[in-house]
Scaffold this motif. Structure first.
Motif, PDB file in Angstrom:
ATOM      1  N   THR A 148      31.788  40.353  45.610  1.00 13.79           N
ATOM      2  CA  THR A 148      33.075  40.445  46.610  1.00 13.79           C
ATOM      3  C   THR A 148      34.035  39.263  46.146  1.00 13.79           C
ATOM      4  O   THR A 148      35.109  39.040  45.935  1.00 13.79           O
ATOM      5  CB  THR A 148      32.496  40.328  47.944  1.00 13.79           C
ATOM      6  N   LEU A 149      33.312  38.225  45.593  1.00 16.65           N
ATOM      7  CA  LEU A 149      33.826  36.808  45.542  1.00 16.65           C
ATOM      8  C   LEU A 149      34.548  36.934  44.299  1.00 16.65           C
ATOM      9  O   LEU A 149      35.920  36.357  44.153  1.00 16.65           O
ATOM     10  CB  LEU A 149      33.111  35.600  45.274  1.00 16.65           C
ATOM     11  N   ARG A 150      34.244  37.650  43.402  1.00 14.22           N
ATOM     12  CA  ARG A 150      34.860  37.719  42.048  1.00 14.22           C
ATOM     13  C   ARG A 150      36.303  38.595  42.196  1.00 14.22           C
ATOM     14  O   ARG A 150      37.324  38.438  41.459  1.00 14.22           O
ATOM     15  CB  ARG A 150      33.872  38.657  40.912  1.00 14.22           C
ATOM     16  N   GLU A 151      35.911  39.669  43.040  1.00 14.77           N
ATOM     17  CA  GLU A 151      37.418  40.447  43.298  1.00 14.77           C
ATOM     18  C   GLU A 151      38.549  39.593  43.888  1.00 14.77           C
ATOM     19  O   GLU A 151      39.625  39.538  43.526  1.00 14.77           O
ATOM     20  CB  GLU A 151      37.101  41.660  43.940  1.00 14.77           C
ATOM     21  N   GLU A 152      37.850  38.584  44.859  1.00 17.25           N
ATOM     22  CA  GLU A 152      39.160  37.690  45.390  1.00 17.25           C
ATOM     23  C   GLU A 152      39.453  36.905  44.362  1.00 17.25           C
ATOM     24  O   GLU A 152      40.870  36.373  44.496  1.00 17.25           O
ATOM     25  CB  GLU A 152      38.420  36.947  46.644  1.00 17.25           C
ATOM     26  N   LEU A 153      38.819  36.273  43.552  1.00 12.92           N
ATOM     27  CA  LEU A 153      39.308  35.240  42.581  1.00 12.92           C
ATOM     28  C   LEU A 153      40.159  35.696  41.350  1.00 12.92           C
ATOM     29  O   LEU A 153      40.849  34.966  40.759  1.00 12.92           O
ATOM     30  CB  LEU A 153      37.828  34.492  42.243  1.00 12.92           C
ATOM     31  N   TYR A 154      39.998  36.997  41.043  1.00 11.37           N
ATOM     32  CA  TYR A 154      40.665  37.534  39.956  1.00 11.37           C
ATOM     33  C   TYR A 154      41.923  38.349  40.658  1.00 11.37           C
ATOM     34  O   TYR A 154      42.754  38.750  39.764  1.00 11.37           O
ATOM     35  CB  TYR A 154      39.858  38.669  39.220  1.00 11.37           C
ATOM     36  N   SER A 155      42.054  38.454  41.872  1.00  8.91           N
ATOM     37  CA  SER A 155      43.076  39.316  42.483  1.00  8.91           C
ATOM     38  C   SER A 155      44.431  38.463  42.243  1.00  8.91           C
ATOM     39  O   SER A 155      44.553  37.253  42.272  1.00  8.91           O
ATOM     40  CB  SER A 155      42.849  39.672  43.875  1.00  8.91           C
TER      41      SER A 155
END
Length: 295
Positions: free
Chosen positions: A288-295
Motif C-alpha cells: 500500500t505504501l509503495r503505491e502512495e510513494l510512486y503515485s
C-alpha cells in the motif's frame, strides 16, 4: 566395478543438480532464458552413459576486513536526485548500523545505481548529504565498469595500481594470489585488459575489491556477466561476510539470502524495513505504501 559405478552416479547427480540450480535461478531472467532452456533439454537427456566428468571451477571470493567498522558507518540525510526532470528519489534519509546487509531497490532502474554513484563520490546529488564513518573502508562493484578498462595494461599491472597504501610488499606472487582467486592463472595474468570479456572484467573488479580489505561492500547488480559457479561463490561470501553489505540485484536468491534489511528508494521518500527480501515483497502494508510513494 561397483566403485566405478558409484563414482559415475555421483558425477551424474552433480551434473543434474548443477542444471537444476541454473534452471531454477535463471528461468525467469530474460537475459539467461536461452541458457536455461538449453539446460532443461540437457537435463532431459542426462544418462549415465552420456555424462562426462565435471570441470566446474569455483572462484575464491573472500573479503577480509582490515578492521571492523566503528559505531558510525554511513549517515544519509535528505538526498535527492533528478535526471532530465525525472525524480529518481528524494528525501532519502537513513543510518547504516553494525550488522546491516541492506537490499536497495526501486521501480526506477536508474535510481539505485545513481544512489551508489553519489555515495561513492562519482555523482553529485541535487540536495542532501551523506557521511561515511572514519573507520570505513568501502569497496564498490559498479554495474558499469568500462571506465576501469580504458588502457592496454596486462592484468598484473592493472591490479597493481589499486593496491592500498597500507600494503608494503607488492610482488608478483602477491598480485597473482588475488587474480588466481578469480581463476586467472598462468599466462592469463598477462592478458591485456582491453580484450577482456564482460565476465572477466567483473572478476577483475572483484579482485580489486578483495585487495581493498573492505569492511563495507557495495554491489550494483553483482551477478551480471558471471557464470553459475561465480554467482554461487559470490552469494555465499556475501552471506558469510562479517562486514556491511549494500546491494541491489535482479537475482532474487541473492537478495533473499544476503539481506536482513530492505530500503526502497522512491520519488517521495523511502521505505525502510528490518526484514528479509521475501517478507518485504509479501507485506501488504508495504504494498500500500509503495503505491502512495510512486503515485
Amino acid at each position: 566395478m561397483a566403485r566405478q559405478l558409484s563414482d559415475k552416479n555421483k558425477k551424474v547427480e552433480d551434473k543434474r543438480q548443477a542444471l537444476i540450480d541454473f534452471i531454477a535461478r535463471f528461468s525467469a531472467n530474460a537475459s539467461k532464458s536461452r541458457q536455461a532452456t538449453a539446460r532443461k533439454k540437457a537435463l532431459e537427456k542426462l544418462t549415465i552413459e552420456e555424462i562426462e566428468p565435471s570441470y566446474r571451477k569455483y572462484p575464491g571470493i573472500i573479503f577480509q576486513q582490515l578492521r571492523e567498522v566503528g559505531n558510525q558507518i554511513l549517515n544519509v540525510e535528505k538526498l535527492k536526485k533528478t535526471v532530465d526532470e525525472r525524480v529518481l528519489f528524494s528525501n532519502v534519509t537513513f543510518t547504516v548500523n553494525k550488522g546491516d546487509k541492506i537490499a536497495l531497490l526501486s521501480r526506477d532502474p536508474l535510481a539505485v545505481t545513481t544512489f551508489f554513484n553519489i555515495i561513492t563520490a562519482e555523482t553529485i546529488a541535487d540536495s542532501g548529504s551523506y557521511e561515511w564513518g572514519s573507520t570505513v573502508t568501502h569497496a564498490y562493484l559498479p554495474q558499469e565498469n568500462s571506465q576501469y578498462f580504458t588502457g592496454e595494461d596486462n592484468l598484473m599491472d592493472w591490479l597493481r595500481q589499486y593496491v592500498p597504501d597500507h600494503v608494503k610488499d607488492v610482488d608478483e606472487p602477491f598480485l597473482r594470489g588475488f587474480l588466481g582467486k578469480m581463476l586467472f592463472s598462468g599466462d592469463d595474468v598477462l592478458k591485456k585488459t582491453n580484450v577482456l570479456s564482460g565476465g572477466e572484467k567483473v572478476r577483475c573488479m572483484i579482485s580489486r575489491m578483495m585487495l581493498q580489505s573492505p569492511n563495507v561492500i557495495l554491489l550494483d547488480q553483482p551477478t551480471n556477466h558471471l557464470d553459475l559457479e561465480s554467482i554461487q561463490s559470490f552469494n555465499e561470501q556475501s552471506t558469510d561476510y562479517k562486514g556491511i553489505v549494500l546491494l541491489t540485484s535482479h537475482d532474487h536468491t541473492f537478495m533473499e539470502t544476503v539481506a536482513n534489511r530492505v530500503i526502497e528508494l522512491t520519488p517521495k521518500g523511502i521505505i525502510d524495513r528490518l526484514t528479509t527480501f521475501d517478507e518485504y515483497l509479501q507485506d501488504d502494508r508495504v504494498k500500500t505504501l509503495r503505491e502512495e510513494l510512486y503515485s
